[in-house]
Design a protein around this motif. Structure first.
Motif, PDB file in Angstrom:
ATOM      1  N   CYS A  66     -11.234   3.139  -4.269  1.00  0.00           N
ATOM      2  CA  CYS A  66     -10.244   2.364  -3.527  1.00  0.00           C
ATOM      3  C   CYS A  66      -9.026   3.233  -3.264  1.00  0.00           C
ATOM      4  O   CYS A  66      -8.610   4.022  -4.128  1.00  0.00           O
ATOM      5  CB  CYS A  66      -9.854   1.111  -4.311  1.00  0.00           C
ATOM      6  SG  CYS A  66      -8.577   0.115  -3.506  1.00  0.00           S
ATOM      7  N   ASN A  67      -8.476   3.112  -2.038  1.00  0.00           N
ATOM      8  CA  ASN A  67      -7.240   3.817  -1.690  1.00  0.00           C
ATOM      9  C   ASN A  67      -6.322   2.868  -0.952  1.00  0.00           C
ATOM     10  O   ASN A  67      -6.751   2.145  -0.038  1.00  0.00           O
ATOM     11  CB  ASN A  67      -7.533   5.025  -0.786  1.00  0.00           C
ATOM     12  CG  ASN A  67      -8.224   6.156  -1.510  1.00  0.00           C
ATOM     13  OD1 ASN A  67      -7.595   6.971  -2.168  1.00  0.00           O
ATOM     14  ND2 ASN A  67      -9.552   6.185  -1.395  1.00  0.00           N
ATOM     15  N   LEU A  68      -5.075   2.840  -1.339  1.00  0.00           N
ATOM     16  CA  LEU A  68      -4.043   2.099  -0.624  1.00  0.00           C
ATOM     17  C   LEU A  68      -3.141   3.113   0.078  1.00  0.00           C
ATOM     18  O   LEU A  68      -2.684   4.068  -0.541  1.00  0.00           O
ATOM     19  CB  LEU A  68      -3.206   1.255  -1.584  1.00  0.00           C
ATOM     20  CG  LEU A  68      -3.937   0.202  -2.424  1.00  0.00           C
ATOM     21  CD1 LEU A  68      -2.957  -0.466  -3.362  1.00  0.00           C
ATOM     22  CD2 LEU A  68      -4.608  -0.810  -1.530  1.00  0.00           C
ATOM     23  N   PHE A  69      -2.881   2.889   1.344  1.00  0.00           N
ATOM     24  CA  PHE A  69      -2.039   3.838   2.067  1.00  0.00           C
ATOM     25  C   PHE A  69      -1.461   3.161   3.304  1.00  0.00           C
ATOM     26  O   PHE A  69      -1.884   2.067   3.710  1.00  0.00           O
ATOM     27  CB  PHE A  69      -2.838   5.084   2.459  1.00  0.00           C
ATOM     28  CG  PHE A  69      -3.989   4.820   3.388  1.00  0.00           C
ATOM     29  CD1 PHE A  69      -3.885   5.050   4.748  1.00  0.00           C
ATOM     30  CD2 PHE A  69      -5.207   4.339   2.898  1.00  0.00           C
ATOM     31  CE1 PHE A  69      -4.942   4.820   5.599  1.00  0.00           C
ATOM     32  CE2 PHE A  69      -6.271   4.106   3.736  1.00  0.00           C
ATOM     33  CZ  PHE A  69      -6.141   4.346   5.100  1.00  0.00           C
ATOM     34  N   SER A  70      -0.484   3.831   3.913  1.00  0.00           N
ATOM     35  CA  SER A  70       0.149   3.349   5.131  1.00  0.00           C
ATOM     36  C   SER A  70      -0.184   4.308   6.264  1.00  0.00           C
ATOM     37  O   SER A  70      -0.150   5.533   6.086  1.00  0.00           O
ATOM     38  CB  SER A  70       1.666   3.256   4.953  1.00  0.00           C
ATOM     39  OG  SER A  70       2.294   2.849   6.150  1.00  0.00           O
ATOM     40  N   TRP A  71      -0.518   3.730   7.407  1.00  0.00           N
ATOM     41  CA  TRP A  71      -0.888   4.560   8.570  1.00  0.00           C
ATOM     42  C   TRP A  71      -0.268   3.953   9.818  1.00  0.00           C
ATOM     43  O   TRP A  71      -0.600   2.856  10.211  1.00  0.00           O
ATOM     44  CB  TRP A  71      -2.419   4.615   8.694  1.00  0.00           C
ATOM     45  CG  TRP A  71      -2.909   5.577   9.743  1.00  0.00           C
ATOM     46  CD1 TRP A  71      -2.392   6.784  10.052  1.00  0.00           C
ATOM     47  CD2 TRP A  71      -4.044   5.388  10.598  1.00  0.00           C
ATOM     48  NE1 TRP A  71      -3.114   7.387  11.040  1.00  0.00           N
ATOM     49  CE2 TRP A  71      -4.152   6.561  11.392  1.00  0.00           C
ATOM     50  CE3 TRP A  71      -4.993   4.389  10.757  1.00  0.00           C
ATOM     51  CZ2 TRP A  71      -5.161   6.722  12.350  1.00  0.00           C
ATOM     52  CZ3 TRP A  71      -5.997   4.557  11.698  1.00  0.00           C
ATOM     53  CH2 TRP A  71      -6.071   5.706  12.481  1.00  0.00           C
ATOM     54  N   HIS A  72       0.691   4.700  10.394  1.00  0.00           N
ATOM     55  CA  HIS A  72       1.404   4.255  11.593  1.00  0.00           C
ATOM     56  C   HIS A  72       2.000   2.859  11.391  1.00  0.00           C
ATOM     57  O   HIS A  72       1.800   1.951  12.210  1.00  0.00           O
ATOM     58  CB  HIS A  72       0.483   4.264  12.811  1.00  0.00           C
ATOM     59  CG  HIS A  72       0.044   5.634  13.217  1.00  0.00           C
ATOM     60  ND1 HIS A  72       0.833   6.491  13.950  1.00  0.00           N
ATOM     61  CD2 HIS A  72      -1.091   6.321  12.945  1.00  0.00           C
ATOM     62  CE1 HIS A  72       0.190   7.629  14.140  1.00  0.00           C
ATOM     63  NE2 HIS A  72      -0.970   7.563  13.535  1.00  0.00           N
ATOM     64  N   LYS A  73       2.704   2.737  10.270  1.00  0.00           N
ATOM     65  CA  LYS A  73       3.414   1.509   9.924  1.00  0.00           C
ATOM     66  C   LYS A  73       2.465   0.327   9.709  1.00  0.00           C
ATOM     67  O   LYS A  73       2.871  -0.839   9.824  1.00  0.00           O
ATOM     68  CB  LYS A  73       4.449   1.156  10.987  1.00  0.00           C
ATOM     69  CG  LYS A  73       5.513   2.234  11.167  1.00  0.00           C
ATOM     70  CD  LYS A  73       6.534   1.827  12.228  1.00  0.00           C
ATOM     71  CE  LYS A  73       7.593   2.905  12.399  1.00  0.00           C
ATOM     72  NZ  LYS A  73       8.592   2.551  13.427  1.00  0.00           N
ATOM     73  N   LYS A  74       1.214   0.648   9.420  1.00  0.00           N
ATOM     74  CA  LYS A  74       0.234  -0.396   9.124  1.00  0.00           C
ATOM     75  C   LYS A  74      -0.266  -0.200   7.700  1.00  0.00           C
ATOM     76  O   LYS A  74      -0.477   0.924   7.258  1.00  0.00           O
ATOM     77  CB  LYS A  74      -0.942  -0.342  10.102  1.00  0.00           C
ATOM     78  CG  LYS A  74      -0.560  -0.627  11.547  1.00  0.00           C
ATOM     79  CD  LYS A  74      -1.737  -0.486  12.478  1.00  0.00           C
ATOM     80  CE  LYS A  74      -2.132   0.974  12.637  1.00  0.00           C
ATOM     81  NZ  LYS A  74      -3.160   1.152  13.692  1.00  0.00           N
ATOM     82  N   ASN A  75      -0.432  -1.299   7.001  1.00  0.00           N
ATOM     83  CA  ASN A  75      -0.966  -1.233   5.651  1.00  0.00           C
ATOM     84  C   ASN A  75      -2.487  -1.117   5.719  1.00  0.00           C
ATOM     85  O   ASN A  75      -3.153  -1.910   6.395  1.00  0.00           O
ATOM     86  CB  ASN A  75      -0.581  -2.483   4.849  1.00  0.00           C
ATOM     87  CG  ASN A  75       0.912  -2.519   4.563  1.00  0.00           C
ATOM     88  OD1 ASN A  75       1.533  -1.486   4.391  1.00  0.00           O
ATOM     89  ND2 ASN A  75       1.481  -3.724   4.528  1.00  0.00           N
TER      90      ASN A  75
END
Length: 997
Positions: free
Chosen positions: A263-272
């Motif tokens: 599992c990975n949690l991250f932000s991409w272009h202001k999207k969760n």
């Protein structure tokens, strides 16, 4: 609050089994495995450098990937080990690599490595990067220490030994470190116990109880006192609070995690974003609900193996490494292109596509899979494989719809068409009527729509045309040629098609040929389109022809003009007069500036290869195309070449087939200077931007060699063999071919000539040759010059002699000739015989005198010197006969000349002729009664004079008048003989001429 949201996110994981029902968001995904050059499938770490190169670490080495080519990074100075390396990108952009022998900094400017921290190898374990806070980089050693480095100087600031009670911290003892730092705190996991460590205070704060089998693949801090983790075999995530000692579990019991849950949690272009095993999802800002699932252009999961590491590159694209499936690159900027197809690609070959968006349908006719019917969200509604009573799958190549919402299916090889009911449940056969032979009846492989109205629809299938009447649902076949034909279209009430190197014009009554126009060298015409100015575009196997209705070629697009592919399956003009063409290399847009935008499968198309006539435009303007792997659709306005900030990078330069190695990396080289024998150069380059490098069109030219831009297809190596001189390599990249491109990268190249071709050597040799040849040539030139001078002198003397003889003839013979003229006039007017006889006698005498004068001229040429007395005698002999010719004029010669004065033959002749000219002029012009020649001698001079008492002339205006031949000759002769001539005249009194010798 933020950390609380992260925890709430895990509530939705319980519904992981339902995620496949979530809305899909298509992204272009590039897959790279060992087949594309990946060293192996097992990946240890991954990171992106400032050039946007992807670095990949393996148990047995390191690779660097530029988006097209994998390059092995070997052990070299500064990089003593390459196994199980870890990467870290500092906040200032520096790139660090940890390995069993320490930490190495990669210098991107020189493409070299520098060992900044050295350590003793420990069981091939590499130091592990914890993170960077307040200008300090933290990493752990396998031996159980935390090292602090200054992020600017890389000087060691501190080393802290870690002890967990009696257990010594060791990386090779199954230790896991949390993936983030909060409030200078980090979590260590060892033997299922969580340890909270303060990096700033360099001390252990507290630890948890021992948990059962904590999964080492996921460990993340939620706050400065809380940690998120997962326990193997338990179907939920847990959070542990070090302050309270409480463990909170996910309430889900439906979620079935496997033992290797990732599992990975991250932000991409202001999207969760979240990754769960193989899948990527976008969530809401509260992490409570999944909004969309990220899929590839074939609507499949991004990865086929559990996702391990996720990195965002410098242009906002995602790089994903998987456990055993290689790596994926997810492009952030994508054209909004829809895909209609199934996973069984061999059934997706689309011969026609029919959008019926009013009732939310898209019909796709294939060659092997029958008829596929989708809704506009690309969901398959129904698949009609066979016609009842037939065993073979139908091959639908054209679809017509009437006003009752019935569909009429034209099928390759069939001798009937099928009527499909609006509810898609009923199929009815309609036989094809025709008068041609049974062997040639029926439908061919390709078919295209010609026109439709309320009464009928007309379809062409290669060499035949089919009229479908809606009134009785009948269809009739008309064959207009036996030659192979691809397509046609309606133009000014006639159907234009192409067959057997001719344009054929057919009427619409019985479709017979009314006109033929020769049109060769097309390789076959597959499609037609009509422009807004009533001209015709033809898509052929040899590019695009723009013609008028007479067949005159106005314009042509082919490979030489930048067209990526010459096989044009369909062609259409949009409302802005842009050409859209489907080809074997995607869909090509040609704008009014004749620039080419190429859209390929990498942009979301079904494939690069399309099919003949498989194109339709929906009522709302959406374009639909059929190809070998299904259908694609888009709105033309959404497909445009946006200006991207591209970075063109020279990845490799070779000289004489060997890599050019210097103090500067290839991408930073702007000037190259090489000797003459190192002039075989090759260049590899790529472009980094929002798209993948392979999606760009590359152009290059060598100024001094190339006069136009050259397309570099598939990023091939560019090679040049350069003669001595100065050159500039220019490179350009964009999403389309630009005839007026301005280079994005330039390299100045100088190839020095060999020393024997240098200016100083050539100048020296030239000077030496000049000095050496001066002596040789000078004598030859001097002799030749002297010889030439003698020849010129002889020619000059000959010319002067010719001029002198001419003057002599004028001066001497002129007088006699004038006498002849005068006596001839008298003879003509005199009727008295006696007088006539006398005149004739005078004429005879004058003729004799002319002969005598000629003899005197010749005589003058025979002697070298003459005396003054000889000259005076010649003058007397000249004047004496004039008494007979001009009885009304009194001629006298007075005085004598010295016999001692010698004159050259030319001077003597000049003197005689000047006096003769003076006497002749007096006879002709003066109208005088007396003409007297005098000769006077003193100690210094001999003076000859000619005096007359004629009418004279104004001496003051003598200098301004144009001299006659007589006076001019006298003047020239006096100048040539160096004599002094005086002319005095008074009107009404007479003229005196004195020649001073």
């Amino acid at each position: 609050m933020k950390c609380f949201k992260i925890l709430l996110f895990f509530l939705f994981i319980s519904f992981h089994f339902e995620l496949t029902a979530q809305p899909l968001k298509r992204y272009k995904t590039f897959s790279y495995s060992v087949n594309e050059g990946l060293l192996q499938s097992t990946i240890a770490d991954m990171e992106i450098d400032r050039n946007n190169f992807c670095w990949i670490s393996f148990p047995n080495g390191i690779q660097k990937f530029d988006g097209e080519n994998f390059q092995l990074v070997p052990i070299q100075p500064g990089l003593p080990d390459d196994k199980n390396a870890n990467f870290y990108k500092c906040k200032n952009g520096d790139f660090l690599i940890s390995h069993s022998r320490g930490i190495t900094k990669y210098d991107i400017e020189s493409n070299r490595f520098k060992l900044i921290y050295n350590c003793t190898p420990s069981n091939n374990q590499s130091p592990y990067f914890i993170g960077e806070i307040d200008g300090i980089i933290y990493f752990t050693l396998p031996t159980g220490s935390i090292i602090e480095l200054d992020s600017d100087s890389y000087k060691k600031l501190a080393e802290t030994k870690i002890n967990f009670d009696k257990d010594l911290f060791k990386l090779d003892n199954g230790v896991k470190i949390s993936s983030n730092i909060i409030d200078h705190k980090v979590i260590f996991l060892q033997q299922s116990i969580l340890y909270l460590w303060d990096l700033q205070k360099r001390e252990l704060i507290t630890k948890s109880k021992q948990f059962f089998s904590i999964n080492t693949f996921f460990l993340k801090m939620k706050s400065g006192n809380e940690v998120l983790f997962h326990r193997t075999g338990i179907n939920f995530l847990s959070s542990y609070n070090f302050s309270t000692g409480l463990t909170n579990n996910s309430i889900s019991e439906k979620l079935k995690f496997n033992n290797n849950f990732r599992c990975n949690l991250f932000s991409w272009h202001k999207k969760n974003m979240v990754s769960l095993d193989n899948d990527l999802f976008e969530t809401d800002k509260e992490f409570l609900e999944i909004k969309t699932q990220l899929v590839n252009f074939q609507n499949q999961s991004i990865a086929n193996s559990a996702i391990n590491v996720i990195r965002e590159d410098n242009f906002g694209n995602l790089w994903v490494s998987t456990v055993s499936g290689g790596i994926r690159k997810i492009i952030n900027s994508n054209y909004q292109i829809k895909y209609y197809g199934i996973t069984q690609g061999n059934k997706n070959n689309a011969l026609t596509i029919f959008p019926d968006k009013k009732i939310d349908r898209v019909l796709l006719g294939t060659s092997k899979g029958g008829l596929f019917i989708y809704d506009t969200t690309q969901r398959l509604i129904r698949n009609i494989i066979k016609i009842p009573g037939d065993d073979l799958p139908i091959a639908v190549n054209q679809i017509i719809k009437n006003s009752q919402n019935e569909y009429f299916l034209f099928m390759a090889g069939a001798k009937f068409i099928a009527r499909l009911s609006p509810d898609l449940k009923s199929l009815t056969r309609i036989p094809i009527k025709t008068s041609i032979t049974a062997a040639r009846s029926g439908l061919n492989y390709f078919a295209n729509f010609l026109y439709q109205n309320d009464r009928e629809a007309v379809v062409q299938s290669q060499s035949s045309i089919y009229r479908l009447k809606f009134s009785d649902n009948s269809v009739r076949q008309y064959e207009f040629t036996s030659a192979y034909t691809h397509s046609g279209f309606l133009y000014h009430g006639q159907i234009i098609t192409h067959s057997n190197d001719e344009l054929l014009f057919l009427d619409t009554a019985d479709f017979h040929i009314v006109k033929r126009i020769p049109f060769k060298n097309t390789g076959g015409v597959r499609s037609f389109a009509r422009s807004g100015d009533d001209l015709i575009y033809m898509g052929t196997n040899k590019g695009i022809f723009k013609i008028d209705q007479s067949g005159k070629i106005l314009e042509q697009y082919n490979r030489s003009t930048g067209l990526p592919d010459e096989c044009i399956y369909t062609i259409i003009l949009d409302k802005d007069n842009n050409l859209w063409c489907s080809t074997n290399k995607g869909i090509i847009k040609i704008n009014r500036d004749k620039n080419f935008l190429q859209v390929t499968r990498e942009d979301g198309l079904q494939e690069n290869e399309f099919n003949t006539n498989a194109m339709a435009v929906a009522n709302d303007g959406e374009y639909f195309y059929g190809g070998v792997n299904g259908g694609s659709s888009f709105f033309p306005a959404a497909i445009k070449a946006e200006d991207q900030k591209l970075n063109v990078i020279i990845t490799n330069i070779q000289v004489n087939n060997e890599e050019m190695i210097g103090d500067t990396a290839a991408w930073n080289i702007s000037k190259i200077s090489l000797p003459y024998d190192q002039n075989l150069l090759s260049f590899d380059f790529t472009a980094m931007g929002n798209s993948n490098p392979g999606q760009y069109v590359y152009q290059y030219r060598m100024m001094g060699i190339d006069d136009r831009w050259i397309i570099n297809k598939d990023l091939q190596t560019v090679r040049y063999f350069l003669p001595p001189g100065k050159y500039t390599l220019q490179i350009y990249a964009s999403r389309y071919f630009n005839n007026n491109a301005h280079p994005l990268k330039e390299i100045s190249i100088t190839i020095d000539p060999p020393f024997w071709k240098t200016w100083w050597f050539i100048s020296g040799i030239g000077l030496l040759c000049l000095v050496t040849m001066i002596y040789i040539i000078n004598s030859f030139v001097r002799r030749a010059y002297q010889k030439k001078l003698r020849l010129l002198e002889a020619e000059k003397n000959m010319q002067m002699e010719r001029e002198r003889i001419s003057r002599d003839l004028h001066d001497n013979i002129g007088g006699y000739a004038n006498a002849l003229l005068y006596k001839s006039g008298l003879l003509e007017n005199d009727q008295d015989n006696d007088s006539r006889d006398l005149i004739i006698s005078d004429l005879r005498f004058a003729s004799k005198e002319i002969i005598t004068s000629l003899r005197e001229t010749i005589w003058a040429l025979k002697k070298t010197n003459y005396s003054a007395q000889d000259c005076l005698i010649r003058i007397r002999n000249f004047i004496q006969p004039f008494n007979n010719y001009y009885p009304f004029i009194n001629f006298k010669v007075e005085g004598d000349a010295s016999e001692d004065k010698d004159l050259s033959h030319s001077t003597a002749l000049h003197i005689v002729r000047i006096i003769q000219e003076a006497v002749t002029n007096a006879i002709k012009h003066a109208s005088s009664k007396n003409i007297i020649v005098t000769s006077k001698v003193d100690d210094k001079h001999w003076v000859l004079g000619v005096y007359d008492d004629g009418k004279g002339f104004d001496a003051d205006t003598y200098a301004g008048i144009e001299l006659g031949n007589g006076l001019l000759n006298m003047k020239k002769r006096s100048e040539e003989a160096d004599l002094h001539l005086q002319i005095n005249s008074t009107p009404g009194v007479g003229t005196s001429i004195n020649l001073i010798i």
